[in-house]
Motif scaffolding. Sequence first.
Motif, short mmCIF file in Angstrom:
data_model
loop_
_atom_site.label_atom_id
_atom_site.label_comp_id
_atom_site.label_asym_id
_atom_site.label_seq_id
_atom_site.Cartn_x
_atom_site.Cartn_y
_atom_site.Cartn_z
N GLN A 13 67.91 -2.04 39.05
CA GLN A 13 68.59 -2.94 38.13
C GLN A 13 69.66 -2.19 37.33
O GLN A 13 70.75 -2.72 37.09
CB GLN A 13 67.58 -3.58 37.18
CG GLN A 13 66.61 -4.54 37.84
CD GLN A 13 65.62 -5.12 36.85
OE1 GLN A 13 65.84 -5.11 35.65
NE2 GLN A 13 64.51 -5.64 37.35
N SER A 17 73.67 -2.95 37.46
CA SER A 17 74.35 -3.40 36.24
C SER A 17 75.70 -2.71 36.03
O SER A 17 76.53 -3.21 35.28
CB SER A 17 73.46 -3.16 35.02
OG SER A 17 73.33 -1.78 34.75
N ARG A 80 65.01 -6.17 31.45
CA ARG A 80 66.35 -6.76 31.52
C ARG A 80 67.14 -6.47 30.25
O ARG A 80 68.34 -6.18 30.30
CB ARG A 80 66.25 -8.27 31.75
CG ARG A 80 65.98 -8.65 33.20
CD ARG A 80 66.22 -10.13 33.41
NE ARG A 80 65.27 -10.94 32.67
CZ ARG A 80 64.10 -11.33 33.16
NH1 ARG A 80 63.73 -10.98 34.39
NH2 ARG A 80 63.28 -12.08 32.44
N ARG A 84 70.60 -4.31 29.90
CA ARG A 84 71.81 -4.86 29.29
C ARG A 84 72.40 -3.90 28.26
O ARG A 84 73.62 -3.63 28.26
CB ARG A 84 71.50 -6.20 28.65
CG ARG A 84 72.75 -6.93 28.13
CD ARG A 84 72.44 -8.33 27.68
NE ARG A 84 71.65 -8.37 26.46
CZ ARG A 84 70.39 -8.77 26.40
NH1 ARG A 84 69.76 -9.18 27.50
NH2 ARG A 84 69.73 -8.79 25.25
N ALA A 87 73.72 -0.68 30.13
CA ALA A 87 74.97 -0.91 30.86
C ALA A 87 76.16 -0.99 29.90
O ALA A 87 77.25 -0.48 30.20
CB ALA A 87 74.87 -2.19 31.69
#
Length: 340
Positions: A13, A17, A80, A84, A87
């Motif tokens: 992930q 990202s 998640r 976020r 990133a």
Amino acid sequence: MTETIAHDEIRSQLAASVGGEAQLASWFSNRTFSDLRARAARLLDEAAADAVTMIEKVNRAIDKEGLREWHGSTDADLARRYVRFWAAWQRAGSQTANWMITGPANFPVKRNQKRIATEDRRWEELNAFRTQAPARAIKRAQRIRKAAIGATGMMDSELADLQDRHAERVARQAMMKAVNALIRKHKLAEEGDGPARLAAMAREANHAIGEKLALELLKPDCFGIRGFASFQLSNNNAEIRRLAGRIAQVQAKLARAEAVESGEAENRTRTVGSVEIVENAAEDRLQILFPGKPDGETRYALKRHGFRWSPSQGAWQRQLTNAARYAAEQVVARLPESEA
């Protein structure tokens, strides 16, 4: 405890990202002379491990507080959110350049400094999230539990927990006294069958201890004294008294809250000028209600005395205690004449 999301899944992930590992590596071209691929791979591995550690801390904190039923965020949700923030930090960093690279090239230094400042802010946001995640998860679960079971339900739960802890402490005090009495009466020592005899006699008196603990207790301390130390008994006894006092406080609050909810009693309210001071027993809060938004000096005084604004209640409030009553008096005494 729920199964923690896998390291490799979070790593995937994280890479996605930022457009992939190759893209992340290219972002380091203006910031380092080291192997870009190795730097990107190491960064992804470290971030994934950090995210897993954070999620494990959240789960341990939730389980320790007994809030699993009310925990609203899954491990995937936490991952998640971590991705976020991470990133955003990496994207901000991709716009910066190392001063060793930009120095001789007449690079627009002021613009680079602004971008570095932005990168620092994104890191601070990520760091705040990762370090505060356990405490925030506990607060959120407590709010969900309170909304579901109400203030009296919360107090019932707290009272049951306090009573259990008090009973455990009382039983431990009785055990320590009984074990010390057995050691003195039978003149037991750590040699031979002393530990086994002590463990057996303690079990007969309904105080189960293992032979390993019995051996430790039979070893004399620096003063030649065997058994539980006097400070252990006095500390445990102090905790018993503290828990008993806390139980009495919660029982009194619960009685007031139940009386309010049943209509047998009302919240205590008094007015000072245009300001209302409410002792809200059902919510266990002391609330100060203003006709409008108080001025900056008053808001500062409220915060300094522990009051926080509650949009759902439309009031400045803090937990209902004698200290809160005193603090409210201090705030009201400082109000301008237009409000007092």
